[in-house]
Motif scaffolding. Structure first.
Motif, PDB file in Angstrom:
ATOM      1  N   VAL A 249       0.837  -1.205   0.000  1.00  0.00           N
ATOM      2  CA  VAL A 249       0.000   0.000   0.000  1.00  0.00           C
ATOM      3  C   VAL A 249       0.872   1.255   0.000  1.00  0.00           C
ATOM      4  O   VAL A 249       0.595   2.227  -0.720  1.00  0.00           O
ATOM      5  CB  VAL A 249      -0.952  -0.005   1.215  1.00  0.00           C
ATOM      6  CG1 VAL A 249      -1.591   1.370   1.404  1.00  0.00           C
ATOM      7  CG2 VAL A 249      -2.038  -1.057   1.027  1.00  0.00           C
TER       8      VAL A 249
ATOM      9  N   LEU B 134       2.195   1.849  -3.418  1.00  0.00           N
ATOM     10  CA  LEU B 134       1.170   2.375  -4.317  1.00  0.00           C
ATOM     11  C   LEU B 134       0.851   3.838  -4.031  1.00  0.00           C
ATOM     12  O   LEU B 134       0.430   4.575  -4.925  1.00  0.00           O
ATOM     13  CB  LEU B 134      -0.104   1.538  -4.210  1.00  0.00           C
ATOM     14  CG  LEU B 134      -0.008   0.100  -4.725  1.00  0.00           C
ATOM     15  CD1 LEU B 134      -1.341  -0.627  -4.521  1.00  0.00           C
ATOM     16  CD2 LEU B 134       0.379   0.069  -6.195  1.00  0.00           C
TER      17      LEU B 134
ATOM     18  N   ILE C 198      -0.662  -5.454 -10.701  1.00  0.00           N
ATOM     19  CA  ILE C 198      -0.456  -5.828  -9.296  1.00  0.00           C
ATOM     20  C   ILE C 198      -0.759  -7.308  -9.166  1.00  0.00           C
ATOM     21  O   ILE C 198      -1.855  -7.759  -9.529  1.00  0.00           O
ATOM     22  CB  ILE C 198      -1.374  -5.021  -8.369  1.00  0.00           C
ATOM     23  CG1 ILE C 198      -1.116  -3.521  -8.516  1.00  0.00           C
ATOM     24  CG2 ILE C 198      -1.197  -5.462  -6.918  1.00  0.00           C
ATOM     25  CD1 ILE C 198      -2.160  -2.652  -7.837  1.00  0.00           C
TER      26      ILE C 198
ATOM     27  N   ALA D  88      -5.947  -1.457  -3.207  1.00  0.00           N
ATOM     28  CA  ALA D  88      -5.197  -1.126  -4.422  1.00  0.00           C
ATOM     29  C   ALA D  88      -6.118  -0.593  -5.506  1.00  0.00           C
ATOM     30  O   ALA D  88      -5.760   0.321  -6.264  1.00  0.00           O
ATOM     31  CB  ALA D  88      -4.444  -2.356  -4.913  1.00  0.00           C
TER      32      ALA D  88
ATOM     33  N   ARG E  75      -5.022   2.914  -7.014  1.00  0.00           N
ATOM     34  CA  ARG E  75      -4.532   2.920  -8.393  1.00  0.00           C
ATOM     35  C   ARG E  75      -5.546   2.229  -9.304  1.00  0.00           C
ATOM     36  O   ARG E  75      -5.370   1.076  -9.703  1.00  0.00           O
ATOM     37  CB  ARG E  75      -3.166   2.212  -8.485  1.00  0.00           C
ATOM     38  CG  ARG E  75      -2.064   2.857  -7.662  1.00  0.00           C
ATOM     39  CD  ARG E  75      -1.713   4.240  -8.202  1.00  0.00           C
ATOM     40  NE  ARG E  75      -0.677   4.883  -7.381  1.00  0.00           N
ATOM     41  CZ  ARG E  75      -0.244   6.126  -7.581  1.00  0.00           C
ATOM     42  NH1 ARG E  75      -0.786   6.854  -8.558  1.00  0.00           N
ATOM     43  NH2 ARG E  75       0.687   6.641  -6.809  1.00  0.00           N
TER      44      ARG E  75
ATOM     45  N   ARG F 141      -5.306  -6.076 -11.701  1.00  0.00           N
ATOM     46  CA  ARG F 141      -5.058  -6.861 -10.487  1.00  0.00           C
ATOM     47  C   ARG F 141      -5.160  -8.365 -10.760  1.00  0.00           C
ATOM     48  O   ARG F 141      -6.086  -8.827 -11.443  1.00  0.00           O
ATOM     49  CB  ARG F 141      -6.056  -6.451  -9.400  1.00  0.00           C
ATOM     50  CG  ARG F 141      -5.891  -5.006  -8.976  1.00  0.00           C
ATOM     51  CD  ARG F 141      -7.022  -4.541  -8.080  1.00  0.00           C
ATOM     52  NE  ARG F 141      -8.313  -4.577  -8.753  1.00  0.00           N
ATOM     53  CZ  ARG F 141      -8.733  -3.639  -9.597  1.00  0.00           C
ATOM     54  NH1 ARG F 141      -7.962  -2.601  -9.880  1.00  0.00           N
ATOM     55  NH2 ARG F 141      -9.917  -3.731 -10.174  1.00  0.00           N
TER      56      ARG F 141
END
Length: 347
Positions: free
Chosen positions: A45, A48, A56, A74, A78, A83
């Motif tokens: 975190v 980010l 990610i 996340a 972002r 992800r």
């Protein structure tokens, strides 16, 4: 390799509490990507907060903050990043959380195949290149809604006896703006469920704001798709004794703007992984589901469809794993070919 080329490499953040895993992943990808690693969700975190990343990749079972919790954060920090959940545990609750909270691009089991993992990361990095405004991305990433947001009395969609699962995890909630009547004709909702009581409740709950079409068989659903503009599909996982995997996979490949919600009392880890990787479904809601959560989830699904319909390039962010066409034995109803013909992609 020049510094300019290095600077343009896709940026990947790997998160895992096992150092040997991070070493292996960095060795596998460092020649073609800019790789950053973190040994906890909290550390990731902080990364980010300070820098952009394109992809990610997180483990699920980590102390203090698990993978789904981290990916949910996340997504907020972002929204442009794609992800991926990479884990050695096929835990149903984690899989449903990955769908509803993390909205992940892929679910990958450990131990991984290097070739398959490279292919997945390349697809994720390509999806991250999609151009779009920050406002669009934030809208696409919005969480599930408050079950209490609806002013109407709550009525649960009936649950099928007795093979249910615990209610699926949902993300932190927020109220949504009521839908105006002018939107009624813009987006159709298709409900696919062979249970009459479920269809009746869904139609009653949703028809005041949307054009709702119902089907009790795959054949009826395909006919509706052929004759109406459908933006959101709400489907049981199993209809008439068959899973809807082929339908969801074909729709994802041929009609990528359509948004799918699975509403079911039955699921297992294998189904969940398929729904992520091949169906890219938006939500998995477990029966019985309250009226507020249902209406709110559908409203957000409609918003997602409207964004994707107006900005087709954004559908790249939800590209599903390419599956070979099913055999005639496994797709007796010809779903793949009918969907392909419907959207003009096959003869």
């Amino acid at each position: 390799m020049t510094s300019e080329t290095t600077a343009t490499r896709p940026r990947i953040l790997f998160v895992d509490d096992e150092p040997r895993i991070l070493v292996a992943l960095k060795a596998l990808f460092r020649n073609h990507y800019h790789v950053t690693t973190a040994n906890s969700g909290a550390a990731a975190v902080e990364i980010l907060r300070e820098q952009e990343v394109d992809v990610i990749v997180s483990d699920q079972r980590m102390p203090q903050m698990n993978g789904v919790e981290f990916l949910r954060t996340a997504k907020s920090l972002r929204p442009r990043a794609i992800r991926v959940l990479l884990t050695g545990y096929s835990d149903l609750n984690a899989i449903l959380g990955a769908i509803n909270e993390g909205e992940i691009f892929r679910y990958i089991n450990k131990p991984w195949s290097n070739a398959d993992l490279r292919e997945t990361i390349a697809a994720a990095a390509d999806a991250a290149k999609t151009e779009g405004s920050e406002a669009e991305l934030i809208e696409l990433q919005r969480d599930a809604v408050d079950p209490e947001a609806s002013d109407a009395p709550s009525e649960a969609v009936p649950e099928r006896p007795p093979e249910g699962v615990a209610s699926s995890p949902v993300a932190p909630v927020r109220p949504v703006t009521p839908i105006t009547a002018s939107l009624r004709d813009d987006v159709g909702i298709l409900v696919l469920d062979d249970d009459q009581a479920s269809r009746d409740v869904l139609q009653r709950v949703l028809s005041n704001e949307r054009n709702v079409h119902t089907a009790k068989t795959l054949e009826e659903a395909l006919e509706i798709l052929e004759n109406h503009k459908i933006g959101v599909l709400i489907t049981e996982l199993i209809v008439d004794g068959e899973t809807v995997t082929h339908l969801l996979t074909a729709l994802r490949q041929h009609h990528p703007a359509l948004v799918a919600i699975v509403l079911s009392a039955q699921a297992d880890a294998g189904h969940g992984i398929e729904l992520i990787n091949r169906g890219q479904i938006y939500r998995f809601l477990s029966k019985p589901v309250g009226e507020g959560l249902l209406r709110g989830s559908v409203n957000l699904a409609v918003r997602r469809y409207e964004i994707l319909d107006k900005n087709p390039n954004q559908t790249r962010r939800f590209t599903a794993e390419v599956a070979p066409p099913p055999s005639k034995e496994s797709d007796r109803r010809g779903v793949f070919s009918r969907i392909g013909r419907l959207f003009g992609l096959t003869a």
